[in-house]
Motif scaffolding. Structure first.
Motif, mmCIF file in Angstrom:
data_model
loop_
_atom_site.group_PDB
_atom_site.id
_atom_site.type_symbol
_atom_site.label_atom_id
_atom_site.label_comp_id
_atom_site.label_asym_id
_atom_site.label_seq_id
_atom_site.Cartn_x
_atom_site.Cartn_y
_atom_site.Cartn_z
ATOM 1 N N VAL A 1 0.842 -1.201 0.000
ATOM 2 C CA VAL A 1 0.000 0.000 0.000
ATOM 3 C C VAL A 1 0.879 1.254 0.000
ATOM 4 O O VAL A 1 0.640 2.202 -0.765
ATOM 5 N N LEU A 2 1.920 1.237 0.830
ATOM 6 C CA LEU A 2 2.811 2.398 0.906
ATOM 7 C C LEU A 2 3.569 2.610 -0.400
ATOM 8 O O LEU A 2 3.733 3.751 -0.854
ATOM 9 N N ALA A 3 4.027 1.514 -0.988
ATOM 10 C CA ALA A 3 4.746 1.618 -2.258
ATOM 11 C C ALA A 3 3.854 2.232 -3.335
ATOM 12 O O ALA A 3 4.297 3.060 -4.136
ATOM 13 N N GLN A 4 2.587 1.836 -3.322
ATOM 14 C CA GLN A 4 1.653 2.377 -4.310
ATOM 15 C C GLN A 4 1.401 3.860 -4.069
ATOM 16 O O GLN A 4 1.364 4.665 -5.011
ATOM 17 N N ALA A 5 1.248 4.237 -2.807
ATOM 18 C CA ALA A 5 1.024 5.649 -2.485
ATOM 19 C C ALA A 5 2.227 6.499 -2.897
ATOM 20 O O ALA A 5 2.074 7.596 -3.448
ATOM 21 N N GLU A 6 3.427 5.993 -2.646
ATOM 22 C CA GLU A 6 4.639 6.723 -3.033
ATOM 23 C C GLU A 6 4.727 6.878 -4.553
ATOM 24 O O GLU A 6 5.161 7.915 -5.066
ATOM 25 N N MET A 7 4.280 5.816 -5.260
ATOM 26 C CA MET A 7 4.326 5.863 -6.713
ATOM 27 C C MET A 7 3.361 6.936 -7.241
ATOM 28 O O MET A 7 3.704 7.703 -8.147
ATOM 29 N N TYR A 8 2.188 6.979 -6.665
ATOM 30 C CA TYR A 8 1.229 8.004 -7.073
ATOM 31 C C TYR A 8 1.786 9.404 -6.781
ATOM 32 O O TYR A 8 1.701 10.309 -7.615
#
Length: 605
Positions: free
Chosen positions: A247-254
């Protein structure tokens, strides 16, 4: 969705004794190389002779039957060799293992162990040759392929290593999980398409895998295929809603790709799983900052800093970013607040106090900064830079006792640091102990021979100290040395010219130096007073009066006022001179002659 974790490791058997049947096994024939890989080259006579010799030995090894004694001796040499490998005595290990090989060259385990020993000792070519032999002799042993691949990779022969993995996966049963190693090798070479294809093969064999999806996502990012990377991330989150790292990796990517509303949505999803997750709050802080929502950004970053779960090194990195922007009134208070939180949450971390001290220094909170630095020193006194900051602040605050105490303690730990001797010498000068000051400065000067700028600072202070000791020739020489490096050294120009005027010597030189300062700094009352006093000594009383009156527009210094009284006396205005002397005495800090001047209403010099 299940997870598979694979790893590459070498067989480090303490003892590998092949069965009798294995010891007599004939070597498998090597597969012929593809035609497009053959590179015909005429062999030298020496190479042909060596090949013939090896062929003879190989044939002899295949033809003869091992005796029981040979087998036992080979095993004994092998066991002894393995022992020396474990002791990291590779020369003795190779000596024993090669003796075992000479007795039994068809034993794959011996070739493997020789290859491994050569690899450990850096003999990569021999490691490759013996690893190839091990694979030929036992083409179903996965560890032999892995060692051969490692030998190729150590020589940066990545294409060869890749072929070894491909052969391993093809020839050895149940070895499909080495597809992950093969994919990593492709990634190391930057062959993203091949890595992606290999991971997809792994998915077909093992089904959907979290690690495969995660690696595919990283590949898509490197290929600048953001949509596929984000899609893969959403698949990971859907399959693992409680796996916060996805979830964190996805948020950082966004966030990194300016998809700010999506970044907020996914970061808040992470907080629903872990309400105090500091990484999620750091992401939100960054997003709100990009959106211009300073209040919410500061709120989120402070909550992140309140968490012990945010590593101290991560906090220090953030604070260093603030330090780079200081001084800046807009972020000053936030930087101070974050530093205070870091110290409170990590009270036993010296680096927390160190970075907090830096922020306090840059925001002009000098005494507070010094106390914070001293706390860092109590936890870890091995950081020279922190000691240097402490004594520098002592000097700036003109706190002589602290300067001497801290510089002495620092010198116990860092006796070869010239700046510490400089501050120690300055401390003694300020403490009216010029002899000790000279001793410290002269010693430190010897340590600063490779730093001309620091040498000039030593010379300037030595000029002051030798003057106090009435060693005027040494004082003059020190000032001249300082001015040779920097002709605009303000302290040297002012003090040297003033002391010359006090002595009534080299007044033309004194006028040249002090005049240069006044021209550069026409409103500096100290420099104006020095220049006026040089003119006074040259009996240019009118000129002296002009510059003293300009100095007195900003100065309340008793010395300047007393000088003004002396000039007025010389110009015949004795009553006004008397009034100025009285004013100088009332302020405090005038010369030792002030009482006689007032009592007798007469000039004494």
């Amino acid at each position: 969705m299940r997870s598979v974790f694979s790893s590459l490791f070498l067989l480090l058997a303490l003892l590998y004794l092949p069965s009798e049947g294995q010891a007599q096994q004939r070597p498998a024939s090597a597969a012929p190389a593809p035609a497009d890989q053959l590179k015909p080259r005429k062999l030298t006579r020496k190479e042909r002779k060596e090949l013939a010799r090896r062929a003879e030995l190989d044939a002899a090894g295949r033809q003869r039957q091992l005796t029981e004694r040979d087998r036992e001796m080979s095993e004994a040499f092998f066991v002894d060799g393995v022992k020396y490998v474990l002791l990291e005595d590779y020369n003795k290990a190779l000596e024993r293992l090669l003796k075992a090989y000479a007795l039994n060259p068809t034993n794959a385990a011996i070739s493997y162990k020789i290859a491994e020993t050569n690899l450990l000792s850096g003999n990569l070519k021999d490691a490759t040759n013996f690893a190839q032999a091990a694979v030929r002799l036992d083409p179903k042993n996965a560890y032999y392929y892995l060692l051969l691949a490692q030998a190729y990779a150590s020589q940066k022969q990545y294409d060869q290593a890749t072929k070894v993995y491909a052969q391993l996966i093809q020839d050895v049963p149940d070895s499909g999980y080495y597809l992950f190693n093969l994919a990593d090798l492709y990634l190391a070479q930057g062959k993203l398409d091949d890595a992606l294809a290999t991971l997809e093969r792994a998915e077909k064999q093992f089904g959907p895998l979290d690690e495969v999806s995660f690696k595919k996502q990283q590949i898509y990012l490197k290929q600048n295929n953001l949509d596929k990377a984000l899609k893969e991330g959403e698949v990971l989150i859907a399959a693992n809603p409680d796996e916060i790292r996805y979830v964190l990796a996805q948020a950082e990517m966004y966030a990194a790709n300016n998809r700010l509303p999506d970044a907020v949505r996914v970061a808040e999803q992470a907080l629903r799983t872990d309400p105090e997750n500091p990484q999620a709050r750091m992401i939100l802080a960054d997003v709100y900052r990009q959106q211009g929502n300073t209040t919410e950004s500061e709120k989120q970053i402070k909550r992140a800093f309140e968490s012990p779960g945010l590593d101290i090194d991560d906090k220090v990195r953030v604070l260093v970013d603030y330090i780079k922007q200081l001084p800046n009134p807009k972020i000053e208070q936030t930087a101070l607040d974050l530093a205070a939180i870091t110290v409170r949450v990590h009270p036993k971390e010296a680096k927390a106090y160190s970075v907090a001290g830096d922020i306090q220094t840059l925001t002009n909170r000098k005494e507070q900064a010094r106390n914070t630095y001293l706390q860092a020193i109590r936890l870890d006194n091995s950081r020279y830079q922190i000691w240097q900051q402490v004594v520098l602040i002592d000097a700036e605050l003109n706190q002589t006792d602290s300067l001497l105490r801290h510089s002495e303690k620092a010198l116990e730990l860092f006796p070869n640091q010239a700046p510490l001797w400089f501050y120690n010498g300055v401390g003694y000068i300020l403490a009216k102990q010029p002899a000790k000051g000279v001793k410290a400065l002269e010693y430190g000067r010897k340590l600063a021979t490779d730093n001309p700028e620091l040498l000039a600072q030593f010379d300037t202070q030595l000029g002051d100290a030798y003057h106090e000791l009435k060693e005027y020739s040494k004082s003059d020489a020190a000032y001249e040395a300082a001015l040779t490096f920097d002709a605009n050294n303000a302290q040297a120009l002012n003090n040297y010219s003033y002391f010359l005027s006090m002595r009534g010597e080299k007044l033309d030189r004194a006028k040249e130096m002090s005049g240069k300062l006044v021209k550069q700094f026409p409103d500096n009352d100290t420099y104006l007073d020095t220049y006026a006093w040089v003119l006074y000594k040259q009996k240019d009383y009118a000129g002296a009066r002009q510059y003293l009156e300009k100095a007195l527009l900003t100065s309340k210094d008793a010395t300047v006022i007393e000088h003004y009284g002396d000039v007025l006396y010389q110009l015949g205005d004795k009553d006004k001179a008397y009034a100025e002397w009285q004013r100088a005495k009332q302020i405090g800090g005038a010369s030792s002659l002030i009482d006689r001047k007032i009592k007798d209403r007469k000039l004494y010099e």
